[in-house]
Design a protein around this motif. Sequence first.
Motif, PDB file in Angstrom:
ATOM      1  N   UNK A 177       0.843  -1.212   0.000  1.00 21.36           N
ATOM      2  CA  UNK A 177       0.000   0.000   0.000  1.00 21.36           C
ATOM      3  C   UNK A 177       0.872   1.254   0.000  1.00 21.36           C
ATOM      4  N   UNK A 178       1.942   1.227   0.823  1.00 21.71           N
ATOM      5  CA  UNK A 178       2.847   2.394   0.874  1.00 21.71           C
ATOM      6  C   UNK A 178       3.501   2.635  -0.480  1.00 21.71           C
ATOM      7  N   UNK A 179       3.948   1.569  -1.131  1.00 22.04           N
ATOM      8  CA  UNK A 179       4.622   1.721  -2.425  1.00 22.04           C
ATOM      9  C   UNK A 179       3.663   2.298  -3.464  1.00 22.04           C
ATOM     10  N   UNK A 180       2.403   1.885  -3.398  1.00 20.60           N
ATOM     11  CA  UNK A 180       1.413   2.400  -4.356  1.00 20.60           C
ATOM     12  C   UNK A 180       1.098   3.873  -4.115  1.00 20.60           C
ATOM     13  N   UNK A 181       1.128   4.298  -2.840  1.00 15.48           N
ATOM     14  CA  UNK A 181       0.707   5.664  -2.519  1.00 15.48           C
ATOM     15  C   UNK A 181       1.875   6.634  -2.348  1.00 15.48           C
ATOM     16  N   UNK A 182       2.921   6.194  -1.653  1.00 10.94           N
ATOM     17  CA  UNK A 182       4.033   7.099  -1.332  1.00 10.94           C
ATOM     18  C   UNK A 182       5.378   6.428  -1.607  1.00 10.94           C
ATOM     19  N   UNK A 183       5.688   6.177  -2.860  1.00 13.41           N
ATOM     20  CA  UNK A 183       6.926   5.458  -3.175  1.00 13.41           C
ATOM     21  C   UNK A 183       8.168   6.336  -3.020  1.00 13.41           C
ATOM     22  N   UNK A 184       9.287   5.694  -2.725  1.00 15.15           N
ATOM     23  CA  UNK A 184      10.589   6.360  -2.724  1.00 15.15           C
ATOM     24  C   UNK A 184      11.265   6.068  -4.067  1.00 15.15           C
ATOM     25  N   UNK A 185      12.404   6.692  -4.282  1.00 11.88           N
ATOM     26  CA  UNK A 185      13.163   6.414  -5.513  1.00 11.88           C
ATOM     27  C   UNK A 185      13.567   4.941  -5.564  1.00 11.88           C
ATOM     28  N   UNK A 186      13.880   4.395  -4.395  1.00 10.58           N
ATOM     29  CA  UNK A 186      14.256   2.981  -4.333  1.00 10.58           C
ATOM     30  C   UNK A 186      13.073   2.102  -4.753  1.00 10.58           C
ATOM     31  N   UNK A 187      11.884   2.448  -4.288  1.00 10.41           N
ATOM     32  CA  UNK A 187      10.689   1.681  -4.682  1.00 10.41           C
ATOM     33  C   UNK A 187      10.462   1.761  -6.187  1.00 10.41           C
ATOM     34  N   UNK A 188      10.698   2.925  -6.775  1.00  9.14           N
ATOM     35  CA  UNK A 188      10.488   3.081  -8.223  1.00  9.14           C
ATOM     36  C   UNK A 188      11.450   2.205  -9.010  1.00  9.14           C
ATOM     37  N   UNK A 189      12.655   1.978  -8.464  1.00 10.60           N
ATOM     38  CA  UNK A 189      13.603   1.088  -9.145  1.00 10.60           C
ATOM     39  C   UNK A 189      13.187  -0.376  -8.996  1.00 10.60           C
ATOM     40  N   UNK A 190      12.696  -0.742  -7.815  1.00  9.67           N
ATOM     41  CA  UNK A 190      12.402  -2.154  -7.537  1.00  9.67           C
ATOM     42  C   UNK A 190      11.005  -2.560  -8.001  1.00  9.67           C
ATOM     43  N   UNK A 191      10.048  -1.644  -7.918  1.00 10.78           N
ATOM     44  CA  UNK A 191       8.657  -1.988  -8.246  1.00 10.78           C
ATOM     45  C   UNK A 191       8.062  -0.951  -9.205  1.00 10.78           C
ATOM     46  N   UNK A 192       8.609  -0.845 -10.401  1.00  8.36           N
ATOM     47  CA  UNK A 192       8.123   0.208 -11.313  1.00  8.36           C
ATOM     48  C   UNK A 192       6.651   0.056 -11.685  1.00  8.36           C
ATOM     49  N   UNK A 193       6.124  -1.182 -11.659  1.00 12.11           N
ATOM     50  CA  UNK A 193       4.725  -1.386 -12.019  1.00 12.11           C
ATOM     51  C   UNK A 193       3.771  -1.002 -10.893  1.00 12.11           C
ATOM     52  N   UNK A 194       4.275  -0.881  -9.655  1.00 15.58           N
ATOM     53  CA  UNK A 194       3.419  -0.548  -8.514  1.00 15.58           C
ATOM     54  C   UNK A 194       3.605   0.887  -8.045  1.00 15.58           C
ATOM     55  N   UNK A 195       4.851   1.358  -8.063  1.00 17.73           N
ATOM     56  CA  UNK A 195       5.193   2.629  -7.423  1.00 17.73           C
ATOM     57  C   UNK A 195       4.349   3.780  -7.955  1.00 17.73           C
ATOM     58  N   UNK A 196       3.622   4.404  -7.027  1.00 18.49           N
ATOM     59  CA  UNK A 196       2.831   5.574  -7.377  1.00 18.49           C
ATOM     60  C   UNK A 196       1.560   5.298  -8.153  1.00 18.49           C
ATOM     61  N   UNK A 197       1.185   4.018  -8.295  1.00 17.50           N
ATOM     62  CA  UNK A 197      -0.009   3.708  -9.093  1.00 17.50           C
ATOM     63  C   UNK A 197      -1.287   4.183  -8.410  1.00 17.50           C
ATOM     64  N   UNK A 198      -1.279   4.245  -7.089  1.00 19.06           N
ATOM     65  CA  UNK A 198      -2.461   4.670  -6.336  1.00 19.06           C
ATOM     66  C   UNK A 198      -3.468   3.564  -6.087  1.00 19.06           C
ATOM     67  N   UNK A 199      -3.441   2.522  -6.904  1.00 19.45           N
ATOM     68  CA  UNK A 199      -4.438   1.449  -6.778  1.00 19.45           C
ATOM     69  C   UNK A 199      -3.906   0.353  -5.857  1.00 19.45           C
ATOM     70  N   UNK A 200      -3.806   0.657  -4.576  1.00 19.82           N
ATOM     71  CA  UNK A 200      -3.228  -0.297  -3.633  1.00 19.82           C
ATOM     72  C   UNK A 200      -4.138  -1.508  -3.415  1.00 19.82           C
ATOM     73  N   UNK A 201      -5.444  -1.279  -3.448  1.00 21.44           N
ATOM     74  CA  UNK A 201      -6.342  -2.426  -3.249  1.00 21.44           C
ATOM     75  C   UNK A 201      -6.288  -3.356  -4.456  1.00 21.44           C
TER      76      UNK A 201
END
Length: 494
Positions: free
Chosen positions: A345-369
Amino acid sequence: MSKLLFEEAEWDFATLDRTFKAIEDIALNDLKLDVYPNQVEIISSEQMLDAYSSMGMPLMYNHWSFGKLFAREDAMYRGGYSGLAYEIVINSSPCISYLLEENTMTMQALVIAHAAFGHNHFFKNNYLFKQWTNAEGILDYLAFAKHYISACEERYGRDEVESVLDAAHALMEQGVFRYRRPPKPTKERILEKRRLRAEYEAEAYNELWRTLPAGIEPPHAPPTPVDEDAFDGDIKLPEENLLYFIEKNAPDLRGWQREILRIVRNMAQYFYPQRQTKVMNEGCATFVHYTIMNMMFDRGLISESALLEFLHSHTSVVFQPEFDDRRYNGLNPYALGYAMMDDIKRICLNPTDEDRDWFPHLAGSGDWMGALKDAWANYRDESFIEQYLSPKLIRDFRLFALADKAEDGAYHVAAIHNEQGYRRVRSLLARQYDTGIADANIQVMGADLKGDRTLFLEHKMHRGVPLHHATKDQVVAHIERLWGHEVVLEEVAE
């Protein structure tokens, strides 16, 4: 006027009903969970202990080991050495949730959210449960199994039946299909199974068969909830499911003995998805109860005191003792599972630069559910950890890898908190949840059915580790008891 659903710790059925409807509204309309119809039952502590000792099932056949476990759990509970679960939930349709009558109203709300909607959604949607369990048929099958084994005890004697059950229980871990895919039954097949079940139920209530001369078998079994009947009857070797092979090919087993083996391996297969998804299943249910209870507070449906009581219980559930704490017993599946769900949920809503490298398909998508529901549906523990464990959680849990080689005189740190180390820690942790490694890999390699009927088995040693000598002899004795002839078990390198 107060909107609070309850203000007192005591509960009654009207309050339970009102609270259930409020939780259901959030679960179905806000979180969009997809669940089986719910059935909630209130049970006493003794009934909870009874459910503990019979594999958590509401109906179970008789066996001495269940009574032994009941006596142990009862003594531990009465002596204050262990507590009771707040609930037990059955993977069935309707999904049955047993709530302990001693729970406060806040705890009843928590466990309704946890079991009736968290576990329920996971049971209905995870691919392993959809593939290997039949929620609509399990209760009928349990009723059949209980009646059938009871009838066998009357006909053939309790000692004879328990002898078969003892051997079958000892081989339960070798009684599942790990890689074989069950065929999807046709509509005609489903209708035929219903017809056979109806015939069986009519026959099972007929007491006259008990008066038949010795040698007449109890009624034939109805269709089983796991439909592997459509597999062809040819012997295909090697065979991973030892109980299945013995049931189909043992030279001397009688019909009722084969049926008992079939019951035990069907139960083993029913529970196999739960063994593969402990972290995900509990993580899903814990995340759902945490989310629903907080939404109820935000909407003014529960009080601050109820929220604090809930948070106290929730914190205890997800507590992870340190490695040098005497309470440490490995990673707490509730703690790891919930932390991973919350991290997604955190990665979908409030990703860090590290999250964007590791989870590009999830980071910042907003659709955590949506991300969580996709994970709950399509992964098991091993693949879930391999895919979703983030560097942040590896740091939060202070995970690293130690190498322990027999030829070395000391442990070596094999992975630390850097790019390469994160991937190695994640991969190593995922392997620990591979049930294929934890269970002994024993396969049927051959059987001399036209000669002396010797059964040949092979144990593929993981990392060169052989079977425990004393345990091996005991298990082989159980196999010989069922096979009826000599059994040769060879250990080979993987």
